[in-house]
Design an enzyme around this catalytic site. Structure first.
Site, mmCIF file in Angstrom:
data_model
loop_
_atom_site.group_PDB
_atom_site.id
_atom_site.type_symbol
_atom_site.label_atom_id
_atom_site.label_comp_id
_atom_site.label_asym_id
_atom_site.label_seq_id
_atom_site.Cartn_x
_atom_site.Cartn_y
_atom_site.Cartn_z
ATOM 1 N N THR A 245 38.774 -12.915 34.496
ATOM 2 C CA THR A 245 39.861 -12.234 33.767
ATOM 3 C C THR A 245 40.243 -11.037 34.597
ATOM 4 O O THR A 245 41.593 -10.799 34.410
ATOM 5 C CB THR A 245 38.724 -11.432 33.064
ATOM 6 O OG1 THR A 245 38.342 -12.569 32.101
ATOM 7 C CG2 THR A 245 39.799 -10.582 31.874
ATOM 8 N N GLY B 167 43.009 -12.545 36.923
ATOM 9 C CA GLY B 167 43.743 -13.010 35.766
ATOM 10 C C GLY B 167 44.970 -11.786 35.412
ATOM 11 O O GLY B 167 46.107 -12.099 35.182
ATOM 12 N N GLU C 45 43.555 -19.373 32.154
ATOM 13 C CA GLU C 45 42.420 -19.933 31.884
ATOM 14 C C GLU C 45 41.183 -19.181 32.579
ATOM 15 O O GLU C 45 41.150 -19.291 33.851
ATOM 16 C CB GLU C 45 42.247 -21.436 32.437
ATOM 17 C CG GLU C 45 43.218 -22.280 31.530
ATOM 18 C CD GLU C 45 43.132 -22.555 30.070
ATOM 19 O OE1 GLU C 45 41.975 -22.181 29.558
ATOM 20 O OE2 GLU C 45 43.901 -22.875 29.449
ATOM 21 N N CYS D 207 33.080 -22.111 33.233
ATOM 22 C CA CYS D 207 33.566 -21.016 32.486
ATOM 23 C C CYS D 207 33.033 -21.172 30.973
ATOM 24 O O CYS D 207 33.192 -19.787 30.147
ATOM 25 C CB CYS D 207 35.147 -21.065 32.715
ATOM 26 S SG CYS D 207 36.068 -22.569 32.302
#
Length: 513
Positions: A195, A198, A215, A249
Site C-alpha cells: 500500500t 502504491g 493491486e 496478498c
C-alpha cells in the site's frame, strides 16, 4: 534490459510509443499470435521458471507449478480463446432517440502501459496483467521485482525471444529505476505491491492524469464460528496461511472467533501441521522461505512479546520462521499493526459476529475476507455489513482462481480489478460511438433542434428525451406463436375437408400407381 540512465528509459518508452503508433497492435490477429507465443514461452521454459522461483523463495516446485506456471497458462489460454470476440464493437440498446442510428462501444487500447510486478509471486504477478494488456491491443513495458532477482533476470532473458521486441519490453533495476520509470508518461499503469508504494505510484500517475490499477494488500480477516467442521476449517486456513510461507496478498492475516472455537481450532491446527510438515518442519521440502533479511527481521519483531500457541522457532541464517499461531493477541500488538506477509497467524477472541464486524470495520478495508460458518443468516450479516475486495465462504485463497470473478481491492487494499475478461476490460478504453445516416426519417426526428426555436419544438424535444425507451415488443413471440397455432388448425381443417371430397383420394391413388 538493465537501465543505466534516464535517457535509456526515455528511449524504451519512445520505442513502445512508436510501435503503438504504427498500428501493429490494433491487428487482433497480431495480438493472438503474441498470446500464443506467450503460452509457448510458459511451456518451453517451465523448468527454468520453477528453478528461478526456487532460487528466489525456495518455493517447492509442485507449489510453484500450480500457483504460478499453471495459473499463467490458464490465463493466456482464456485470452487466446476470447480475444477476437472481446475486441469486437459492442452494440447497445436503441432508444426512441437513436432508433434510426447505430450506437456502439468501441474497444480501444490505451496505448503504452507499464506493468510493475511483485516479488512474492514474481512470475505470475508480472505476467497475468501483461496477457490482458496484449489482448486489449496495448504495448507493454514490464518491470519485474528486483527483490526476486532470479525470476527478474529470467524474464528479461526469455521474453524478447517470444514477444515482439518493439511492443513488449522488459526493464530491470531497483527502486531508482522505478522512480525514473514513473517520471515517464504512460497511458496506463498497473502496479502490484504494498500500500505504501502504491500511494507513490498513484501520486506519480496523477502528474500525467494516468489511470491506474493498484493491486495492494491489507490484513485479510477470517471469522470462524462453532458450527463448522473444525478439521476442514483448520486444514483450509492453515493451507492458505502456509502457501508461499504466508507471503500472499490474500493470505488469512488473523482469525476472529470465540474462546471455545479458538481452542478447538488450535488443537486441529497443531495436528495438521505435524501431519503435513512433520516434527521438524524446517526440513520439510514443502515450505518455502522468507524472501530476504529485511522481511525476516520484520516478522521476527512481530513475535517479540507474543504468546505462542504453536511454533515460534526462527533461523536467521536460513531465513526460516516456523509456522506459528499466536493467542491472547491484543489489537495494539505489533503483529496487528501491518499486513503480516509471513507464516504467523494471530487469533483474537470476539464474542459474536457483531463484535467481528465492529473490529473489521474499525480498520482499513482488506483485500479479502473469509467466513467459516454453516449459518446463512450469520454469513449474510457479515457479507452485508463489511467492505473488502473479495469474500470466500468456508475456504481461503481459491476465489483468486475463478476467472469469472474480478480480483481487486477497495480503499487501502487497491483500485481496479483484473482476471479473465476483467483483465481485458482494465486495459481497454470503452470508446462510445454513434453512427448516424442521412436518412430522411432520422432527420425528421431531429429537425426540432434547429433554429428558429419555438416552444412547440422544445416541447417535442423534451418529450423525446423523456420517452427514451422504445415500446417493448416482448409480447411479439407469444402473439406469433398463437397466430401460428391458429393458422395450423385452419390449415388442417382445410386439408381434412379436401380429403373428404370424392376427388382428392382418387388423385392420390393415381399418383401412387
Amino acid at each position: 534490459m538493465a537501465i543505466e540512465s534516464t535517457s535509456d528509459l526515455g528511449m524504451v518508452v519512445q520505442k513502445a510509443r512508436a510501435a503503438f503508433a504504427s498500428g501493429k497492435t490494433r491487428d487482433v490477429s497480431f495480438r493472438v499470435r503474441q498470446l500464443e507465443n506467450l503460452l509457448r514461452m510458459y511451456e518451453e521454459n517451465e523448468a527454468d521458471l520453477l528453478n528461478a522461483l526456487y532460487k528466489d523463495l525456495r518455493k517447492p516446485k509442485p507449489e510453484a507449478k500450480l500457483m504460478e506456471v499453471e495459473v499463467l497458462k490458464a490465463d493466456v489460454r482464456t485470452m487466446i480463446q476470447n480475444c477476437k470476440e472481446w475486441s469486437k464493437p459492442q452494440r447497445v440498446p436503441k432508444t426512441l432517440v437513436t432508433m434510426m442510428d447505430t450506437p456502439v462501444i468501441l474497444q480501444d487500447p490505451y496505448g503504452v502501459v507499464l506493468v510493475i510486478g511483485s516479488w512474492n509471486y514474481p512470475v505470475q504477478l508480472s505476467l497475468i496483467p501483461v496477457s490482458g494488456a496484449i489482448a486489449a491491443g496495448n504495448c507493454v513495458i514490464i518491470k519485474p521485482s528486483e527483490i526476486a532477482p532470479a525470476s527478474s533476470k529470467l524474464l528479461e532473458e526469455i521474453i524478447p525471444r517470444y514477444l515482439d521486441s518493439e511492443c513488449f519490453q522488459v526493464v530491470t533495476g531497483g527502486p531508482s529505476t522505478v522512480q525514473e520509470l514513473l517520471k515517464q508518461k504512460f497511458d496506463y499503469i498497473f502496479f502490484t505491491g504494498s500500500t505504501n508504494i502504491g500511494k507513490l505510484v498513484r501520486e506519480a500517475a496523477n502528474k500525467h492524469l494516468t489511470p491506474v490499477t493498484l493491486e495492494l494488500g491489507g490484513k485479510s480477516p477470517v471469522y470462524v464460528d462453532e458450527s463448522v467442521d473444525m478439521t476442514i476449517a483448520a486444514r483450509r486456513i492453515i493451507w492458505g496461511k502456509m502457501v508461499n510461507c504466508g507471503q500472499t496478498c490474500i493470505a488469512p492475516d488473523y482469525v476472529l472467533c470465540n474462546k471455545s472455537t479458538r481452542d478447538r481450532l488450535i488443537d486441529k491446527m497443531r495436528e495438521i501441521l505435524i501431519e503435513w510438515y512433520g516434527e521438524d518442519p524446517q526440513s520439510s521440502p514443502d515450505l518455502c522461505r522468507i524472501v530476504n533479511v529485511r522481511h525476516f527481521q520484520r516478522l521476527q519483531a512481530m513475535l517479540s512479546g507474543s504468546k505462542i500457541a504453536i511454533g515460534g522457532k526462527v533461523d536467521a541464517d536460513d531465513l526460516w520462521i516456523e509456522p506459528t499461531v499466536l493467542i491472547d493477541v491484543k489489537p495494539t500488538d505489533p503483529v496487528m499493526q501491518e499486513e503480516i506477509f509471513g507464516p504467523i497467524l494471530p487469533i483474537l477472541e470476539v464474542e459474536s459476529a457483531y463484535d467481528a464486524i465492529q473490529f473489521i470495520n474499525a480498520r482499513e478495508k482488506p483485500l479479502s475476507m473469509y467466513i467459516f460458518s454453516k449459518n446463512k443468516k450469520l454469513i449474510d450479516l457479515l457479507t452485508g455489513n463489511t467492505s473488502c475486495g473479495s469474500i470466500c465462504i468456508n475456504d481461503v485463497l481459491v476465489q483468486f482462481s475463478v476467472e469469472e470473478l474480478p480480483f481487486g481491492g477497495v480503499g487501502a487494499s487497491g483500485i481496479g480489478a483484473y482476471h479473465g475478461k476483467y483483465s481485458f476490460d482494465t486495459f481497454t478504453h470503452k470508446k462510445s460511438c454513434l453512427i448516424r445516416s442521412f436518412d430522411k426519417m432520422g432527420e425528421a426526428l431531429g429537425k426540432d433542434r434547429y433554429p428558429p426555436y419555438t416552444d412547440e419544438k422544445i416541447r417535442r424535444l423534451i418529450f423525446l428525451l423523456k420517452k427514451r425507451q422504445l415500446p417493448s415488443f416482448g409480447f411479439v413471440p407469444y402473439v406469433a406463436s398463437f397466430a401460428l397455432g391458429v393458422a395450423s388448425v385452419i390449415l388442417l381443417r382445410y386439408v381434412a375437408k379436401l380429403w373428404s371430397s370424392s376427388h382428392l383420394p382418387k388423385m392420390v391413388r393415381k399418383i401412387q400407381h
